[in-house]
Write an enzyme that holds these catalytic residues in place. Structure first.
Site, PDB file in Angstrom:
ATOM      1  N   VAL A  40       0.836  -1.206   0.000  1.00  0.00           N
ATOM      2  CA  VAL A  40       0.000   0.000   0.000  1.00  0.00           C
ATOM      3  C   VAL A  40       0.877   1.264   0.000  1.00  0.00           C
ATOM      4  O   VAL A  40       0.513   2.290  -0.599  1.00  0.00           O
ATOM      5  CB  VAL A  40      -1.006  -0.054   1.173  1.00  0.00           C
ATOM      6  CG1 VAL A  40      -0.350   0.123   2.505  1.00  0.00           C
ATOM      7  CG2 VAL A  40      -2.123   0.951   0.972  1.00  0.00           C
ATOM      8  N   ASP A  41       2.042   1.175   0.619  1.00  0.00           N
ATOM      9  CA  ASP A  41       2.983   2.300   0.646  1.00  0.00           C
ATOM     10  C   ASP A  41       3.393   2.686  -0.789  1.00  0.00           C
ATOM     11  O   ASP A  41       3.313   3.869  -1.191  1.00  0.00           O
ATOM     12  CB  ASP A  41       4.202   1.856   1.469  1.00  0.00           C
ATOM     13  CG  ASP A  41       5.105   2.982   1.910  1.00  0.00           C
ATOM     14  OD1 ASP A  41       4.840   4.147   1.561  1.00  0.00           O
ATOM     15  OD2 ASP A  41       6.099   2.699   2.597  1.00  0.00           O
ATOM     16  N   SER A 124      -0.067  -3.824   8.730  1.00  0.00           N
ATOM     17  CA  SER A 124       0.782  -4.962   9.173  1.00  0.00           C
ATOM     18  C   SER A 124       0.348  -6.336   8.659  1.00  0.00           C
ATOM     19  O   SER A 124       1.048  -7.315   8.947  1.00  0.00           O
ATOM     20  CB  SER A 124       0.913  -5.046  10.704  1.00  0.00           C
ATOM     21  OG  SER A 124       1.858  -4.105  11.190  1.00  0.00           O
ATOM     22  N   GLY A 126       0.079  -7.403   5.527  1.00  0.00           N
ATOM     23  CA  GLY A 126       0.658  -7.784   4.241  1.00  0.00           C
ATOM     24  C   GLY A 126       2.070  -8.305   4.459  1.00  0.00           C
ATOM     25  O   GLY A 126       2.268  -9.342   5.087  1.00  0.00           O
ATOM     26  N   TYR A 128       4.171  -7.510   6.510  1.00  0.00           N
ATOM     27  CA  TYR A 128       4.552  -7.643   7.929  1.00  0.00           C
ATOM     28  C   TYR A 128       3.893  -8.845   8.609  1.00  0.00           C
ATOM     29  O   TYR A 128       4.158  -9.101   9.789  1.00  0.00           O
ATOM     30  CB  TYR A 128       4.274  -6.346   8.692  1.00  0.00           C
ATOM     31  CG  TYR A 128       5.279  -5.243   8.438  1.00  0.00           C
ATOM     32  CD1 TYR A 128       6.340  -5.406   7.546  1.00  0.00           C
ATOM     33  CD2 TYR A 128       5.185  -4.023   9.103  1.00  0.00           C
ATOM     34  CE1 TYR A 128       7.263  -4.385   7.324  1.00  0.00           C
ATOM     35  CE2 TYR A 128       6.112  -3.008   8.893  1.00  0.00           C
ATOM     36  CZ  TYR A 128       7.139  -3.192   7.998  1.00  0.00           C
ATOM     37  OH  TYR A 128       8.051  -2.180   7.794  1.00  0.00           O
TER      38      TYR A 128
HETATM   39  P1  ADP Z   1       2.493  -4.036   5.930  1.00  0.00           P
HETATM   40  O1  ADP Z   1       3.946  -3.958   5.556  1.00  0.00           O
HETATM   41  O2  ADP Z   1       2.102  -3.081   7.038  1.00  0.00           O
HETATM   42  O3  ADP Z   1       2.040  -5.438   6.159  1.00  0.00           O
HETATM   43  P2  ADP Z   1       1.401  -3.988   3.188  1.00  0.00           P
HETATM   44  O4  ADP Z   1       1.284  -2.821   2.291  1.00  0.00           O
HETATM   45  O5  ADP Z   1       2.343  -5.089   2.785  1.00  0.00           O
HETATM   46  O6  ADP Z   1       1.732  -3.405   4.651  1.00  0.00           O
HETATM   47  O7  ADP Z   1      -0.031  -4.639   3.384  1.00  0.00           O
HETATM   48  C1  ADP Z   1      -1.045  -4.085   4.163  1.00  0.00           C
HETATM   49  C2  ADP Z   1      -2.389  -4.377   3.513  1.00  0.00           C
HETATM   50  O8  ADP Z   1      -2.618  -3.401   2.491  1.00  0.00           O
HETATM   51  C3  ADP Z   1      -2.485  -5.743   2.830  1.00  0.00           C
HETATM   52  O9  ADP Z   1      -3.738  -6.313   3.176  1.00  0.00           O
HETATM   53  C4  ADP Z   1      -2.453  -5.379   1.347  1.00  0.00           C
HETATM   54  O10 ADP Z   1      -3.172  -6.339   0.569  1.00  0.00           O
HETATM   55  C5  ADP Z   1      -3.167  -4.061   1.355  1.00  0.00           C
HETATM   56  N1  ADP Z   1      -3.022  -3.180   0.191  1.00  0.00           N
HETATM   57  C6  ADP Z   1      -2.076  -3.176  -0.779  1.00  0.00           C
HETATM   58  N2  ADP Z   1      -2.322  -2.189  -1.674  1.00  0.00           N
HETATM   59  C7  ADP Z   1      -3.461  -1.560  -1.250  1.00  0.00           C
HETATM   60  C8  ADP Z   1      -4.251  -0.469  -1.746  1.00  0.00           C
HETATM   61  N3  ADP Z   1      -3.916   0.193  -2.864  1.00  0.00           N
HETATM   62  N4  ADP Z   1      -5.361  -0.105  -1.042  1.00  0.00           N
HETATM   63  C9  ADP Z   1      -5.710  -0.753   0.088  1.00  0.00           C
HETATM   64  N5  ADP Z   1      -5.014  -1.776   0.601  1.00  0.00           N
HETATM   65  C10 ADP Z   1      -3.903  -2.178  -0.059  1.00  0.00           C
END
Ligand code: ADP
Length: 179
Positions: A40-41, A124, A126, A128
């Site tokens: 998501v970042d 966290s 995804g 993490y």
């Molecule tokens: P973390 O490192 O905190 O685990 P991630 O980005 O890997 O963060 O994942 C957090 C959640 O965000 C996951 O469920 C992932 O599927 C979700 N995610 C990824 N892209 C998006 C988006 N564009 N909008 C909403 N959620 C998203």
């Protein structure tokens, strides 16, 4: 989409892409450097453009469990709140408390700036690897607790889940909230 009122705050669950939300703020699941990452970042920085990381560079990182505010560049939201959740190891390294803190600090930062609507991703769960059922209970429980403490300060808190499976887990946790 499903909704529930908790202590004067509407809690929404939606399946979709957080970069499309026009809430006062969207929350980023960032890392401690605040200099960008995957998931998501990456999506937020790609959609929002380079002004967000330029602002992040001046913030000097962010501790796990804390959150910091920037503008939102080209995104429809007005601000991005960069929250850092824990990397999940075995559940015995304060992961639950740190995740609750990431949500709580995000809401405190929003309220400090007079923001009344906030959209969260599932922090966290995804890269993490935090188990999502426990994470959903912590996320919703923390939002409900802050809503009860700060009656009326938050109009809307929306969780934007990236898959139907994640949405179903959050829907079950929302139904299980007391009250
Ligand atoms: P973390 O490192 O905190 O685990 P991630 O980005 O890997 O963060 O994942 C957090 C959640 O965000 C996951 O469920 C992932 O599927 C979700 N995610 C990824 N892209 C998006 C988006 N564009 N909008 C909403 N959620 C998203």
């Amino acid at each position: 989409m499903t909704s529930r009122m908790v202590a004067g705050t509407r809690i929404d669950l939606a399946e979709g892409d957080i970069t499309r939300q026009d809430t006062d703020a969207i929350v980023n699941a960032a890392n401690t450097t605040l200099l960008g990452g995957g998931g998501v970042d990456g999506a937020i920085h790609r959609a929002g453009g380079p002004s967000i990381v330029e602002e992040c560079r001046r913030l000097g990182g962010c501790a796990t469990g804390d959150a910091k505010l920037t503008g939102a560049g080209r995104l429809p939201a007005r601000h991005v709140i960069h929250a850092v959740g824990p990397v999940y190891r075995d559940g015995r390294h304060g992961e639950a408390e740190l995740l609750a803190s990431a949500y709580r600090r995000s809401l405190e930062v929003a309220m400090t700036h007079g923001l009344r609507s906030v959209a969260f991703p599932s922090i966290s769960t995804g890269a993490y690897r935090f188990p999502i059922a426990e994470a959903a209970a912590i996320a919703l429980g923390t939002v409900a607790a802050v809503a009860a403490e700060r009656q009326g300060a938050l109009e809307l808190v929306r969780f934007v889940l990236f898959s139907a499976a994640d949405f179903a887990v959050y829907a079950q946790a929302l139904a299980a909230l007391p009250g």
